[in-house]
Write a protein that holds these residues in place. Structure first.
Motif, PDB file in Angstrom:
ATOM      1  N   UNK A 313       0.836  -1.207   0.000  1.00 56.51           N
ATOM      2  CA  UNK A 313       0.000   0.000   0.000  1.00 56.51           C
ATOM      3  C   UNK A 313       0.869   1.256   0.000  1.00 56.51           C
ATOM      4  N   UNK A 314       1.953   1.176   0.723  1.00 50.70           N
ATOM      5  CA  UNK A 314       2.873   2.331   0.730  1.00 50.70           C
ATOM      6  C   UNK A 314       3.477   2.534  -0.656  1.00 50.70           C
ATOM      7  N   UNK A 315       3.885   1.424  -1.305  1.00 53.41           N
ATOM      8  CA  UNK A 315       4.431   1.531  -2.657  1.00 53.41           C
ATOM      9  C   UNK A 315       3.362   2.032  -3.643  1.00 53.41           C
ATOM     10  N   UNK A 316       2.106   1.624  -3.454  1.00 51.37           N
ATOM     11  CA  UNK A 316       1.033   2.055  -4.354  1.00 51.37           C
ATOM     12  C   UNK A 316       0.810   3.563  -4.285  1.00 51.37           C
ATOM     13  N   UNK A 317       0.876   4.121  -3.114  1.00 49.75           N
ATOM     14  CA  UNK A 317       0.704   5.569  -2.979  1.00 49.75           C
ATOM     15  C   UNK A 317       1.771   6.321  -3.754  1.00 49.75           C
ATOM     16  N   UNK A 318       3.016   5.798  -3.682  1.00 51.77           N
ATOM     17  CA  UNK A 318       4.086   6.440  -4.444  1.00 51.77           C
ATOM     18  C   UNK A 318       3.803   6.340  -5.955  1.00 51.77           C
ATOM     19  N   UNK A 319       3.333   5.163  -6.400  1.00 56.98           N
ATOM     20  CA  UNK A 319       3.050   4.982  -7.834  1.00 56.98           C
ATOM     21  C   UNK A 319       1.871   5.847  -8.286  1.00 56.98           C
ATOM     22  N   UNK A 320       0.858   5.998  -7.448  1.00 55.32           N
ATOM     23  CA  UNK A 320      -0.286   6.834  -7.821  1.00 55.32           C
ATOM     24  C   UNK A 320       0.125   8.285  -8.005  1.00 55.32           C
ATOM     25  N   UNK A 321       1.021   8.733  -7.148  1.00 58.88           N
ATOM     26  CA  UNK A 321       1.500  10.120  -7.294  1.00 58.88           C
ATOM     27  C   UNK A 321       2.254  10.293  -8.609  1.00 58.88           C
ATOM     28  N   UNK A 322       3.109   9.301  -8.923  1.00 54.94           N
ATOM     29  CA  UNK A 322       3.839   9.369 -10.205  1.00 54.94           C
ATOM     30  C   UNK A 322       2.880   9.258 -11.390  1.00 54.94           C
ATOM     31  N   UNK A 323       1.854   8.413 -11.239  1.00 55.34           N
ATOM     32  CA  UNK A 323       0.876   8.240 -12.318  1.00 55.34           C
ATOM     33  C   UNK A 323       0.084   9.524 -12.560  1.00 55.34           C
TER      34      UNK A 323
END
Length: 847
Positions: A313-323
């Motif tokens: 979930x922590x990694x997903x938040x980082x990816x959503x910001x980049x997305x």
């Protein structure tokens, strides 16, 4: 049975077929047995009925013949003897039937007695009585009553009587009544026998019906036995097994353990279903134990997965910001591409609302506008998010950013604090930018971009996008101007082509572009093919091919078009006829040169039907006039030359003068027709109007024509006086022309019917002949000047073709109508209608 027990459906159908077969067989047996017994009884009844009927008929005939014999002895009429002979024939027929069909002892005795009586009665007694009656008729016997001694004295008497008048073998005296008591007794016995036989047949039939009922009841008992022994056990067995499966299935669904269900004896579907159910129950029990062990293992794995999920979930938040950053960039590029595509593909101002909307989105602006300018003023505006008041203030205010950019001819921007009259409830900064769009050829401002932001100033990157877009918009506006000029020139060329009355086709050689005008489509609707919107050389060939199909002689036309396609223009024009010579077209082609370069070919198709018809009519007029004038002139010249050069006796001289006078009158009529046509065309014809009785006028003309022609029968019908307002002489001329045509075009004679009647306040004149008739294709030109039907029969009949055209002009001037109906070989009917004179005019005329 083993094959049947494999399927429940087969077992059910087997039970059904057994019941059906048992019911069918017993029903067929009962029906056949009953029908046979009924047929036998009916035959017996019919035979007994016929025997009773014939026996009664024979008894009646004996009674009738005895009565007729008594009447014959009393009166001696020949008619009565004829009746006795007819009765004899019927008695003989019935006695013969009994002799041939007697099957019972009483019947045979009755037949023998009847035949014996017949032989005695008609073989001996009747001839004796006939001789006795003849003797009384001749006068040889004059006794009042029948005397046996008189009968015995006759020639046949000794066969029946003794010398003293007694019957042979009998002591009684002979009378006219023959003793038939024995026969009556035999008849009564015979009828009693028949009645007893009928009663016996009825009794037998009732017995047979009871037997049939018994058989039918036996059939029902057999059917019930089959249902109890075959169907009921089957249904009970299937129901019991299904109930057991249903009960154990419900227990299995609740998770309870169940015992194995016993298998049925028959290997059918229930056997297979029970086997599968037992296997499934065993498998579920095994899996239940295995799943408990698995459940404990899965709980341990779940705890481990929860820890991994928190890390993911922590990694997903980082990816959503980049997305999100990537999507914004992608959307920005998408808007730029759409903006560029829109500018490259639009030719009118209708696309620019979309452009300003996309530009506002790319620069993250709040509102914006595109202002289009001519040399001095703002020509039009396209705004996004701005009111008309805001746009008006921007244009009219000399201190606005738009006017600064217009004066400086370069991009300008500003920022100012807004504290009132704003969409936000608190003070904020408004950042403006105005970018002029210059014409690269004349360095004049042709448009201006105006954008506003409220949050922060425009970034250098956004300003670069705006400047880049201004250059693209400049090129788009230039292209749009060029396109509008091209559309204007194309519309002008199209209007010029459509304004030409001739059909025009223009072919551009370099691009194969094809232009046609509206008169071409109106004159030749056949050339409107499905490829006409392609407007190229191929569609030109197809259009010309369609046109060739309506040309009477297509070969010269196709050669002419082929020369045009090969750019070898013919020097002369071509005239062709179309639609079976209903119209004539003149075709010619011209080069279109620009700067001495052959760029295209103009093909012109002119409708020269009127000119062609005029030339034809002139030729026919000259030919007709020459022929019609030559005939009377030749006669006048020939007879006058004879009278001048020879001595002619008075009778011949008078005959020649009569011919000259007749031909002069004919010549005068021709000249008057020509003069009438000339006056009508020049509107110099004068009419002397008056009110007169049309019926009286027509009657006088018909009497004249009737006396002048012996091969035609003129019949006239009229309803009474009919007053019209017209020129008397012109109406005479009209009726004379129509009557002359009716007579002239009926060379074989026949009846000519003339009717005048008042129909809806119009005087209707109908002239009907039995002549050669008029073809349907000539109806449309029948009233044209100098037109004559061209066929073998009309060529033999003279005429100028002016009579009907003069009739039409006369009718038209009198506000009337003229119509014609005709059938070739049957005749023609002309109908003329004139308005009836008003009442005041009629009263004045009568006074």
């Amino acid at each position: 049975m083993k094959w049947i027990n494999q399927k429940i459906g087969r077992q059910l159908m087997f039970a059904f077929y057994m019941v059906f077969i048992a019911l069918s067989l017993t029903s067929a047996i009962v029906y056949t047995y009953t029908e046979r017994k009924i047929d036998q009884t009916n035959a017996t009844f019919d035979d007994l009925r016929e025997r009773r009927t014939n026996a009664n008929a024979l008894a009646n005939e004996w009674t009738l013949v005895q009565s007729n014999v008594k009447s014959y002895v009393l009166f001696g009429t020949p008619e009565m003897l004829d009746m006795i002979k007819a009765d004899q024939l019927e008695i003989n027929r019935l006695t013969t039937w009994f002799e041939e069909n007697a099957i019972y002892e009483q019947g045979k005795e009755y037949a023998v007695a009847t035949r014996s009586l017949y032989d005695d009665y008609f073989g001996t007694a009747l001839p004796l009585l006939t001789e006795y009656v003849d003797g009384k008729r001749q006068g040889s016997i004059d006794e009042t009553f029948l005397d046996p001694q008189t009968l015995a004295s006759l020639s046949n008497g000794d066969d029946l009587f003794n010398a003293n008048g007694t019957l042979r073998g009998s002591n009684s005296q002979l009378t006219t009544d023959t003793d038939a008591a024995g026969i009556d007794t035999l008849l009564a016995d015979y009828l009693t026998l028949i009645q007893n036989l009928e009663t016996e047949a009825k009794t037998n039939l009732l017995g047979e019906m009871r037997v049939a009922q018994f058989i039918w009841l036996s059939n029902l008992v057999v059917l019930i036995i089959i249902l109890l022994l075959l169907v009921r056990p089957f249904i009970s067995r299937v129901t019991k097994q299904v109930n057991t499966l249903s009960r154990d299935s419900a227990l299995l669904a609740t998770g309870e353990d169940i015992a194995t269900i016993p298998l049925p004896k028959r290997h059918d579907e229930l056997y297979t279903l029970t086997t599968s159910f037992n296997q499934m129950a065993t498998s579920i029990a095994d899996n239940k134990v295995h799943m408990l062990a698995k459940n404990e293992e899965l709980q341990a794995q779940q705890e481990e997965l929860v820890a991994q999920q928190e890390e993911l979930q922590a990694q997903q938040e980082e990816l959503e910001e980049a997305l999100e950053i990537t999507l914004r960039s992608e959307q920005h590029l998408k808007y730029r591409n759409e903006l560029t595509e829109t500018l490259a593909s639009r030719e009118t101002l209708t696309a620019y609302p979309e452009i300003i909307e996309k530009l506002v989105s790319i620069t993250h602006s709040e509102i914006g506008a595109l202002l289009f300018l001519d040399q001095h003023d703002v020509r039009s505006t396209i705004e996004y998010g701005m009111t008309e008041e805001m746009v008006g203030q921007l244009v009219k205010d000399d201190q606005s950013l738009f006017h600064r950019a217009r004066v400086l001819k370069r991009p300008v921007h500003s920022s100012k604090q807004v504290a009132h009259d704003s969409p936000l409830p608190y003070p904020y900064y408004m950042y403006e930018v105005a970018v002029p769009i210059l014409d690269p050829n004349e360095e004049q401002i042709i448009a201006c971009i105006y954008l506003v932001r409220y949050r922060d100033a425009f970034t250098p990157e956004q300003m670069g996008d705006i400047l880049s877009f201004s250059h693209q918009l400049s090129l788009s506006l230039m292209r749009m101007g060029i396109y509008e000029k091209m559309i204007h020139e194309k519309n002008k060329t199209g209007q010029l082509l459509n304004s030409i009355r001739e059909a025009v086709v223009y072919i551009e050689h370099e691009s194969d572009e094809l232009l046609v005008n509206e008169p071409l489509m109106k004159l030749f609707p056949e050339v409107q093919t499905e490829h006409q919107n392609e407007s190229n050389l191929s569609s030109f060939r197809q259009a010309m091919s369609a046109l060739s199909s309506i040309i009477d002689e297509p070969e010269p036309f196709e050669q002419y078009i082929e020369q045009i396609v090969e750019q070898n223009l013919p020097e002369d024009s071509l005239v062709v006829s179309i639609r079976s010579q209903n119209a004539y077209i003149q075709i010619y082609a011209e080069k279109i040169q620009i700067n001495h370069v052959w760029v295209g070919t103009m093909l012109v198709l002119r409708d020269v039907t009127k000119e062609t018809e005029a030339d034809r009519m002139k030729e026919e007029f000259v030919s007709t006039v020459s022929h019609e004038l030559r005939t009377p002139l030749s006669s006048i010249y020939g007879f006058t030359e004879l009278m001048l050069n020879r001595e002619i006796d008075p009778p011949k001289q008078r005959k020649y003068l009569t011919t000259i006078h007749s031909e002069t009158g004919r010549l005068t009529t021709l000249v008057n027709d020509f003069l009438d046509v000339q006056r009508m065309e020049s509107s110099e014809q004068r009419y002397q109007m008056s009110t007169f009785d049309l019926v009286q006028l027509a009657s006088e003309l018909i009497d004249f024509h009737d006396a002048s022609h012996t091969t035609h029968q003129l019949m006239f019908e009229a309803e009474g006086p009919i007053m019209i307002d017209a020129d008397t002489e012109k109406i005479k001329q009209l009726l004379n022309n129509l009557l002359s045509n009716a007579i002239k075009y009926s060379p074989d004679g026949g009846d000519i019917m003339i009717q005048i009647q008042n129909r809806d306040n119009f005087a209707e004149i109908t002239i009907r002949d039995q002549g050669i008739g008029i073809p349907q294709e000539s109806m449309s030109k029948l009233f044209d000047k100098f037109y004559r039907v061209d066929n073998s029969e009309t060529r033999k009949i003279g005429g100028t073709g002016l009579g009907l055209s003069i009739c039409k002009e006369i009718v038209k001037h009198h506000n009337g109508t003229i119509e014609v109906e005709s059938t070739v070989g049957t005749g023609s009917t002309f109908t003329i209608r004139f308005p009836i004179a008003v009442i005041s005019t009629i009263l004045t005329y009568e006074e």
